[in-house]
Design a protein around this motif. Structure first.
Motif, PDB file in Angstrom:
ATOM      1  N   UNK A 108      48.736  33.810  16.756  1.00  0.00           N
ATOM      2  CA  UNK A 108      48.539  33.451  18.156  1.00  0.00           C
ATOM      3  C   UNK A 108      47.170  33.945  18.628  1.00  0.00           C
ATOM      4  N   UNK A 109      46.528  33.146  19.479  1.00  0.00           N
ATOM      5  CA  UNK A 109      45.299  33.567  20.146  1.00  0.00           C
ATOM      6  C   UNK A 109      45.652  34.118  21.525  1.00  0.00           C
ATOM      7  N   UNK A 110      44.736  34.918  22.081  1.00  0.00           N
ATOM      8  CA  UNK A 110      45.006  35.593  23.351  1.00  0.00           C
ATOM      9  C   UNK A 110      43.834  35.354  24.304  1.00  0.00           C
ATOM     10  N   UNK A 111      44.153  34.801  25.460  1.00  0.00           N
ATOM     11  CA  UNK A 111      43.163  34.615  26.516  1.00  0.00           C
ATOM     12  C   UNK A 111      43.465  35.599  27.647  1.00  0.00           C
ATOM     13  N   UNK A 112      42.473  36.398  28.015  1.00  0.00           N
ATOM     14  CA  UNK A 112      42.611  37.314  29.151  1.00  0.00           C
ATOM     15  C   UNK A 112      41.889  36.655  30.325  1.00  0.00           C
ATOM     16  N   UNK A 113      42.620  36.423  31.406  1.00  0.00           N
ATOM     17  CA  UNK A 113      42.081  35.663  32.533  1.00  0.00           C
ATOM     18  C   UNK A 113      42.155  36.497  33.806  1.00  0.00           C
ATOM     19  N   UNK A 114      40.994  36.787  34.418  1.00  0.00           N
ATOM     20  CA  UNK A 114      40.949  37.551  35.656  1.00  0.00           C
ATOM     21  C   UNK A 114      41.030  36.640  36.867  1.00  0.00           C
ATOM     22  N   UNK A 115      41.749  37.105  37.918  1.00  0.00           N
ATOM     23  CA  UNK A 115      41.901  36.350  39.163  1.00  0.00           C
ATOM     24  C   UNK A 115      41.776  37.303  40.349  1.00  0.00           C
ATOM     25  N   UNK A 116      41.216  36.824  41.446  1.00  0.00           N
ATOM     26  CA  UNK A 116      41.072  37.650  42.651  1.00  0.00           C
ATOM     27  C   UNK A 116      41.656  36.905  43.854  1.00  0.00           C
ATOM     28  N   UNK A 117      41.706  37.620  45.002  1.00  0.00           N
ATOM     29  CA  UNK A 117      42.017  36.930  46.254  1.00  0.00           C
ATOM     30  C   UNK A 117      40.704  36.360  46.810  1.00  0.00           C
ATOM     31  N   UNK A 118      40.732  35.898  48.056  1.00  0.00           N
ATOM     32  CA  UNK A 118      39.534  35.266  48.621  1.00  0.00           C
ATOM     33  C   UNK A 118      38.694  36.204  49.477  1.00  0.00           C
ATOM     34  N   UNK A 119      39.004  37.506  49.446  1.00  0.00           N
ATOM     35  CA  UNK A 119      38.212  38.484  50.208  1.00  0.00           C
ATOM     36  C   UNK A 119      36.890  38.719  49.486  1.00  0.00           C
ATOM     37  N   UNK A 120      35.752  38.584  50.165  1.00  0.00           N
ATOM     38  CA  UNK A 120      34.453  38.785  49.499  1.00  0.00           C
ATOM     39  C   UNK A 120      34.315  40.213  48.970  1.00  0.00           C
ATOM     40  N   UNK A 121      33.583  40.319  47.871  1.00  0.00           N
ATOM     41  CA  UNK A 121      33.363  41.625  47.239  1.00  0.00           C
ATOM     42  C   UNK A 121      32.493  42.495  48.151  1.00  0.00           C
ATOM     43  N   UNK A 122      32.854  43.779  48.234  1.00  0.00           N
ATOM     44  CA  UNK A 122      32.061  44.755  48.989  1.00  0.00           C
ATOM     45  C   UNK A 122      30.943  45.251  48.084  1.00  0.00           C
ATOM     46  N   UNK A 123      29.831  44.563  48.147  1.00  0.00           N
ATOM     47  CA  UNK A 123      28.718  44.900  47.247  1.00  0.00           C
ATOM     48  C   UNK A 123      28.086  46.248  47.566  1.00  0.00           C
ATOM     49  N   UNK A 124      28.413  46.816  48.745  1.00  0.00           N
ATOM     50  CA  UNK A 124      27.846  48.134  49.100  1.00  0.00           C
ATOM     51  C   UNK A 124      28.574  49.272  48.398  1.00  0.00           C
ATOM     52  N   UNK A 125      29.796  49.031  47.915  1.00  0.00           N
ATOM     53  CA  UNK A 125      30.563  50.090  47.244  1.00  0.00           C
ATOM     54  C   UNK A 125      29.901  50.425  45.910  1.00  0.00           C
TER      55      UNK A 125
END
Length: 284
Positions: free
Chosen positions: A183-200
């Motif tokens: 079997x092959x394995x795909x790791x898939x990342x998902x987020x909500x729609x809140x913009x990233x806090x680039x200042x952190x």
């Protein structure tokens, strides 16, 4: 003298009687001749009519022979077409039988794949604790095993780095992956729609949710490779950002469900395509 007169009278009478007889015979002959002539003419006409009839019958016979020959040619052509159609029907039946055999083969392959996936799923769910099952969702969809993990059990807060809490769960998942080497394995990342806090500080150099989802998937891939020895050639990392939600982002619960990482376990693509493309061999 009287004697001579008598003799003359007798001779004259005889001649007279002889002349009368010849005239009657002549008339009889003439009548017979006319009758024979009429009979001859009738016979001649009947013969002509018979010849005409014979000629007509001969023409009809010739036409019937031509018709019979045409019918024979048509029959021969029909028989030839029938034989050709029988051959085509036979070929069609063979093709249908081959198609049915191939369909049965695909059904068997799918059943085998479904059975393996169910075993894989059962083994995984049995290995997870009750607490882990609250944050891990395992499903089989269209022959593919989906393991969905909440982001708060995998990553440090506001980061893409794996936390200590995730190690035991990923260890169990890694064991399943190692057990199913085909079997092959795909790791898939998902987020909500809140913009990233680039200042952190933890979000330094992260431009948006695409970057965050891809980096989180890459962190899991490297963790499975480095900590548990999963072959990297079996692993693929991918990010889908906020564009593959499973719930509405209008609520906190929905956002929490959308912030997830999916581990997708599938049969190797080349082997799966071989199964689809390769029809079963005919039995001899």
């Amino acid at each position: 003298m009287k004697k001579n007169v008598f003799l003359l009278t007798m001779v004259a009478g005889t001649l007279l009687m002889s002349g009368c007889a010849s005239k009657k015979d002549l008339e009889n002959c003439q009548n017979e001749n006319r009758e024979l002539t009429e009979n001859y003419q009738n016979v001649k006409e009947q013969l002509a009519a018979s010849k005409a009839r014979v000629a007509s019958l001969e023409d009809q016979l010739a036409q019937q022979k031509r018709n019979a020959a045409a019918l024979q040619r048509s029959l021969d052509k029909s028989l030839s077409n029938a034989n050709a159609n029988n051959v085509n029907i036979s070929k069609l039946v063979d093709q249908i039988n081959e198609s049915n055999q191939y369909i049965r083969h695909l059904v068997e392959v799918k059943s085998k794949s479904d059975s393996l996936n169910m075993v894989l799923t059962n083994n995984l769910t049995r290995s997870l604790s009750r607490e882990e099952m609250k944050e891990v969702d395992v499903r089989v969809l269209k022959g593919v095993v989906y393991i969905s993990l909440a982001d708060n059990m995998l990553y440090k807060s506001g980061s893409y780095e794996i936390n200590d809490r995730a190690e035991e769960t990923l260890r169990k998942i890694a064991k399943i992956i190692m057990d199913y080497k085909d079997y092959d394995v795909l790791i898939e990342g998902n987020t909500d729609n809140v913009p990233v806090n680039t200042a952190a500080p933890s979000m330094k150099n992260i431009r948006n949710n695409w970057d965050l989802s891809a980096l989180r998937a890459s962190s899991v891939v490297q963790y499975l490779q480095d900590r548990f020895g999963v072959a990297p050639k079996r692993l693929t990392a991918g990010g889908r950002g906020e564009y593959n939600p499973v719930a509405s982002n209008n609520t906190e619960v929905g956002k929490q469900r959308n912030r997830r990482t999916q581990i997708i376990i599938t049969p190797k693509l080349d082997q799966f395509m071989d199964l689809i493309d390769k029809a079963p061999e005919e039995k001899k």
